[in-house]
Structures are given as structure tokens and as C-alpha cells.
Scaffold this motif. Structure first.
Motif, PDB file in Angstrom:
ATOM      1  N   UNK A  60       0.840  -1.175   0.000  1.00 31.55           N
ATOM      2  CA  UNK A  60       0.000   0.000   0.000  1.00 31.55           C
ATOM      3  C   UNK A  60       0.888   1.243   0.000  1.00 31.55           C
ATOM      4  N   UNK A  61       0.583   2.201  -0.850  1.00 31.13           N
ATOM      5  CA  UNK A  61       1.342   3.428  -0.961  1.00 31.13           C
ATOM      6  C   UNK A  61       0.861   4.409   0.104  1.00 31.13           C
ATOM      7  N   UNK A  62       1.708   4.688   1.074  1.00 25.97           N
ATOM      8  CA  UNK A  62       1.359   5.552   2.190  1.00 25.97           C
ATOM      9  C   UNK A  62       2.422   6.630   2.310  1.00 25.97           C
ATOM     10  N   UNK A  63       2.019   7.897   2.277  1.00 25.21           N
ATOM     11  CA  UNK A  63       2.977   8.993   2.374  1.00 25.21           C
ATOM     12  C   UNK A  63       3.438   9.213   3.810  1.00 25.21           C
ATOM     13  N   UNK A  64       2.555   8.946   4.766  1.00 26.87           N
ATOM     14  CA  UNK A  64       2.883   9.158   6.172  1.00 26.87           C
ATOM     15  C   UNK A  64       3.443   7.906   6.817  1.00 26.87           C
ATOM     16  N   UNK A  65       3.325   7.851   8.113  1.00 21.60           N
ATOM     17  CA  UNK A  65       3.859   6.737   8.897  1.00 21.60           C
ATOM     18  C   UNK A  65       2.962   5.508   8.825  1.00 21.60           C
ATOM     19  N   UNK A 114       2.080  10.189  14.319  1.00 17.29           N
ATOM     20  CA  UNK A 114       1.268  10.404  13.112  1.00 17.29           C
ATOM     21  C   UNK A 114       0.963  11.886  12.989  1.00 17.29           C
ATOM     22  N   UNK A 115       1.821  12.582  12.262  1.00 19.71           N
ATOM     23  CA  UNK A 115       1.642  14.024  12.086  1.00 19.71           C
ATOM     24  C   UNK A 115       1.429  14.396  10.630  1.00 19.71           C
ATOM     25  N   UNK A 116       1.338  13.405   9.769  1.00 21.29           N
ATOM     26  CA  UNK A 116       1.204  13.638   8.333  1.00 21.29           C
ATOM     27  C   UNK A 116      -0.075  12.964   7.842  1.00 21.29           C
ATOM     28  N   UNK A 117      -0.779  13.638   6.957  1.00 18.56           N
ATOM     29  CA  UNK A 117      -1.940  13.004   6.330  1.00 18.56           C
ATOM     30  C   UNK A 117      -1.476  11.778   5.562  1.00 18.56           C
ATOM     31  N   UNK A 118      -2.389  10.903   5.289  1.00 16.94           N
ATOM     32  CA  UNK A 118      -2.120   9.679   4.543  1.00 16.94           C
ATOM     33  C   UNK A 118      -1.186   8.739   5.300  1.00 16.94           C
TER      34      UNK A 118
END
Length: 92
Positions: free
Chosen positions: A1-6, A78-82
Motif C-alpha cells: 500500500x502506498x502511504x505517504x505518512x507513517x 502520526x503528524x502527516x496526512x495519509x
């Protein structure tokens, strides 16, 4: 799964496993080695700590006593969207 965040897993004690409880908690710890890109693991409770026994290279492991502590740690991670967060425990 492509996840930009953590990618974070929050795992608590799985109650109700009886005499095999320690075995299954360690088993899950070994299974976690197969998850690509896992950034952090928050372990809640005494049995959940057994999941940290196997070496998880590159994974930040945080052990807490209760869910309120887990939420505080999760908010820091978790401070980033996605971002992707998996939460698993028993109903206890």
C-alpha cells in the motif's frame, strides 16, 4: 500500500488465549517482521510486550501500560496526512 505518512501498528494484550497466550503474542511479533515499511509499533499491556521479543530492524518500539498512553504516543508519531494505523487488541 502506498502511504505517504507513517505506518504504525498499535497492538494490545489479546486476552482469552489461555495457556497459549505467551506463544501467540510472540508469534505475532515474528509475523510483524514480514510487514514492509512498518515505522513504529506501540505495544499496550504486559502480554503485548512479548511481541517485541523478536528483533524488528528499523522499527521504533514503544511499550505503554494503557490505551491513554498509547494515544499520546500515536499523536506524536502520526503528524502527516495519509498515514496508516492498525489497532488490534481484545475487548478487555
Amino acid at each position: 500500500m502506498n502511504v505517504a505518512g507513517s505506518k504504525v501498528a498499535v497492538l494490545g494484550d489479546m486476552l482469552g488465549l489461555g495457556k497459549q497466550s505467551a506463544y501467540w503474542h510472540r508469534y505475532i511479533g515474528n509475523y510483524l517482521k514480514k510487514i514492509p515499511g512498518l515505522d513504529a509499533l506501540i505495544l499496550v499491556g504486559q502480554f503485548a510486550r512479548l511481541m517485541a521479543v523478536p528483533a524488528l530492524d528499523g522499527v521504533k518500539i514503544i511499550m505503554v501500560n494503557d490505551w491513554s498512553e498509547a494515544v499520546k504516543e500515536l499523536e506524536q508519531l502520526v503528524k502527516v496526512d495519509n498515514s496508516l494505523v492498525l489497532v488490534k487488541a481484545s475487548n478487555g
